[in-house]
Design a protein around this motif. Sequence first.
Motif, mmCIF file in Angstrom:
data_model
loop_
_atom_site.group_PDB
_atom_site.id
_atom_site.type_symbol
_atom_site.label_atom_id
_atom_site.label_comp_id
_atom_site.label_asym_id
_atom_site.label_seq_id
_atom_site.Cartn_x
_atom_site.Cartn_y
_atom_site.Cartn_z
ATOM 1 N N ARG A 602 0.825 -1.213 0.000
ATOM 2 C CA ARG A 602 0.000 0.000 0.000
ATOM 3 C C ARG A 602 0.858 1.261 0.000
ATOM 4 O O ARG A 602 0.458 2.294 -0.524
ATOM 5 C CB ARG A 602 -0.934 0.002 1.212
ATOM 6 C CG ARG A 602 -1.983 -1.101 1.188
ATOM 7 C CD ARG A 602 -2.861 -1.053 2.419
ATOM 8 N NE ARG A 602 -3.807 0.061 2.381
ATOM 9 C CZ ARG A 602 -4.611 0.385 3.396
ATOM 10 N NH1 ARG A 602 -4.563 -0.313 4.523
ATOM 11 N NH2 ARG A 602 -5.440 1.401 3.286
ATOM 12 N N LEU A 603 2.051 1.152 0.587
ATOM 13 C CA LEU A 603 2.961 2.295 0.609
ATOM 14 C C LEU A 603 3.822 2.376 -0.645
ATOM 15 O O LEU A 603 4.615 3.305 -0.802
ATOM 16 C CB LEU A 603 3.875 2.217 1.846
ATOM 17 C CG LEU A 603 3.201 2.397 3.207
ATOM 18 C CD1 LEU A 603 4.196 2.122 4.325
ATOM 19 C CD2 LEU A 603 2.624 3.803 3.342
ATOM 20 N N GLY A 604 3.664 1.405 -1.523
ATOM 21 C CA GLY A 604 4.432 1.408 -2.756
ATOM 22 C C GLY A 604 5.901 1.069 -2.553
ATOM 23 O O GLY A 604 6.758 1.492 -3.349
ATOM 24 N N LEU A 605 6.213 0.280 -1.513
ATOM 25 C CA LEU A 605 7.603 -0.082 -1.248
ATOM 26 C C LEU A 605 8.051 -1.174 -2.209
ATOM 27 O O LEU A 605 7.327 -2.145 -2.446
ATOM 28 C CB LEU A 605 7.765 -0.560 0.201
ATOM 29 C CG LEU A 605 7.325 0.429 1.291
ATOM 30 C CD1 LEU A 605 7.598 -0.159 2.677
ATOM 31 C CD2 LEU A 605 8.026 1.775 1.130
ATOM 32 N N GLU A 606 9.228 -1.017 -2.752
ATOM 33 C CA GLU A 606 9.759 -1.985 -3.702
ATOM 34 C C GLU A 606 10.240 -3.230 -2.971
ATOM 35 O O GLU A 606 10.897 -3.129 -1.935
ATOM 36 C CB GLU A 606 10.935 -1.381 -4.480
ATOM 37 C CG GLU A 606 10.577 -0.136 -5.272
ATOM 38 C CD GLU A 606 11.808 0.498 -5.893
ATOM 39 O OE1 GLU A 606 12.906 -0.095 -5.757
ATOM 40 O OE2 GLU A 606 11.678 1.576 -6.492
ATOM 41 N N GLU A 607 9.901 -4.389 -3.507
ATOM 42 C CA GLU A 607 10.440 -5.623 -2.946
ATOM 43 C C GLU A 607 11.929 -5.687 -3.251
ATOM 44 O O GLU A 607 12.353 -5.485 -4.384
ATOM 45 C CB GLU A 607 9.716 -6.843 -3.519
ATOM 46 C CG GLU A 607 8.285 -6.974 -3.017
ATOM 47 C CD GLU A 607 7.727 -8.360 -3.266
ATOM 48 O OE1 GLU A 607 8.524 -9.291 -3.511
ATOM 49 O OE2 GLU A 607 6.494 -8.507 -3.210
ATOM 50 N N VAL A 608 12.710 -5.967 -2.224
ATOM 51 C CA VAL A 608 14.169 -5.964 -2.360
ATOM 52 C C VAL A 608 14.698 -7.339 -1.983
ATOM 53 O O VAL A 608 14.480 -7.807 -0.867
ATOM 54 C CB VAL A 608 14.816 -4.885 -1.462
ATOM 55 C CG1 VAL A 608 16.333 -4.886 -1.626
ATOM 56 C CG2 VAL A 608 14.241 -3.518 -1.777
ATOM 57 N N THR A 609 15.350 -7.989 -2.904
ATOM 58 C CA THR A 609 16.043 -9.236 -2.589
ATOM 59 C C THR A 609 17.526 -8.970 -2.413
ATOM 60 O O THR A 609 18.146 -9.402 -1.450
ATOM 61 C CB THR A 609 15.830 -10.286 -3.693
ATOM 62 O OG1 THR A 609 16.204 -9.708 -4.958
ATOM 63 C CG2 THR A 609 14.370 -10.705 -3.745
ATOM 64 N N GLN A 610 18.073 -8.233 -3.352
ATOM 65 C CA GLN A 610 19.453 -7.778 -3.247
ATOM 66 C C GLN A 610 19.503 -6.360 -3.795
ATOM 67 O O GLN A 610 19.379 -6.158 -4.996
ATOM 68 C CB GLN A 610 20.412 -8.691 -4.023
ATOM 69 C CG GLN A 610 21.866 -8.278 -3.854
ATOM 70 C CD GLN A 610 22.798 -9.268 -4.527
ATOM 71 O OE1 GLN A 610 22.358 -10.267 -5.089
ATOM 72 N NE2 GLN A 610 24.080 -8.994 -4.480
#
Length: 651
Positions: A602-610
């Motif tokens: 909902r906050l538009g945070l990017e999924e980060v793996t690396q």
Amino acid sequence: MASSVQTPLSSLNRRLRNICEREGMDYGEDVLDEDELVRRFRVATQMTAKTIRGVMSEIKRAKTVDLCFLIDGTSSMRPHIEGVRDSVAKIVNTMVRSRAAPTGIEQLRLAVVVYRDFDNPTPMEVCQFTESPDKCVDFCKNAKAISGAKHDPPEDVFGGLEQASKLQWSKDAGTRIVFHMGDSPCHGNRYHSASMRDSYPNGDPRGRTSQDLFKRFKELGIDYYFGKISRHTDQMIDEFCKDYGRFITTFSVEDVSKIAGSVISSISTSVEENVEKSKLGISRQAKLRDYRLDGGTPAWDSLPVLQGTYLVYELPDTVEDVVDDKPLVEKQISNVRVKIAPNPFAEGSERIAYFGQDLFVGYGDHRARSATRRGGRAVSAPRRTVVVAEPTPAATPTDIVLKEYKYLGKKQNTLERYKTACEAQTVAFYLADQFNSLTGPLGEPPIKFLKTKALLLTSSKGLRIMSCERKFFGDVKFVKFSNNCAYSMQSAAREVSTSGVDPRIVGTVMAFSHWTFQRTDGFLMVVDLQGCICEDGTITTSLQKSNDAKAAAVKKTKTKKVLMTDPAIHCLDVTRYAPLNLGRSGMQAFFNGHQCGQLCRRLGLEEVTQPSEKKYMDSMWIFHMKSICAFVSVHPCGIEIWIPHGRSTWK
């Protein structure tokens, strides 16, 4: 109240000095020459990076586990031998193979020691450490459950403990565990009631003592847990605690179905404790304070009034000021009066905590709010500072908590360390306000950090420094949501399941860490989140108990919120927020365990793996000695690039 604004140059010198002195180097006078400052900055960064690599290596080692099952092998214990056999697969699947493994264990080796008594035809059976669960299962299938001829209740427990210490413990295993299950005590009247028949009432016939055996356990770094089946072992465990020098956690495993859960809990506890020790980087020369925990209410009337000075920081104006390393405004409030309990009431991995009282009015006014918020962003505005020229006596003292570091030794209790912790909590306080401005309209509970101060007390014994914050009130549970490395949402979920916390709050807290990373463009991240959840007015603070009209209104508001304390900050500039700043390694560890939830989306945070290489470059901001902002980046080839008057990234 005196205010002082640290210059960027003095602030940087202060940090670099602390790093060099921690490494045993003489920093000398503050550096004014720009080239020399850059050189020292690079050296300090390299030293800190080396320290972080060592910490991460020790954390990885802490997640390599050797687990020994120590089992009484007499006839009454047959169900528990079978219980171990049936639990092995569940333990391995939960702790290692599952993606939701709460501790992130990298390797688990198992061993089994079955002991009986001296007159038994098979007094001992041993399965050496193996990574193969099937070998342990087969061993338990074939292990005999037989009693000796004498039929007295005590068994050769010391023989089992000795054999466990002689196993082939891996030097790579940073977590070593013996999980002991038995329904009978060891020989010797010291360890059981006098009415119990014992063939060896004077103790072990081979001269072994529990003092020597547990001394060996401590030398090997073995954590000892006990699975209780009957009350006959209670006195034995009480005596073992004395010789082990620490409290022994016991689990009720009379019901064999509880074996797996008890072992999983013991592994999780040991791994997390060892991770905590690793990340603190405590020197071997550091000595633990001599203290005794006392949770009782102090007799305040009998305690002396101590005079000291508070050191506090104003909130930053903008997130960009935090990233750009604009020093916080430092304030000193002199002539404060406090009372402090003689003994701490609680302890953590780093610090011990004391009850205290602040005897003056204005405790909550020492830190000014210095920015106006519009649409979730802080914009520069004239500072509004509440000036307290002299504290005035309060009609009712404010209940506070004071904390000091547990270990004594070089660089363990310096003012710099307390100031760094105050700065980190002040920055976390500000970022949480920014986060709440976004999540409040979404119906999420707010995250609040307690305001903290450093207290300086001078006496004939020298300078005593403590951190200080308001006391939590109410019957609430303290919840550990995350630490600064290798503690995932699944770990917090265990806390939630035992404390009845709304799982949605866990998602909010984890989203906060993720948001701080994205809001600062990958430059820093607030972690090590812990605190209490306030619900329906069940918890108040001293400020809310005051006569202040605004505070009274807050008290009547029945909403959930999370009150946090003692955060850590990972930052690409590893000279900041030491010693808990693990830089990009700590950020990577967070994302290794983080699973984005609904709020992240909902906050538009990017999924980060690396995180991308651009965000993870060894780059950081420092301020030019003439107060112009300059970006410093060290290229892999060793080329330094200075770009004044603004920010840049590698193209």
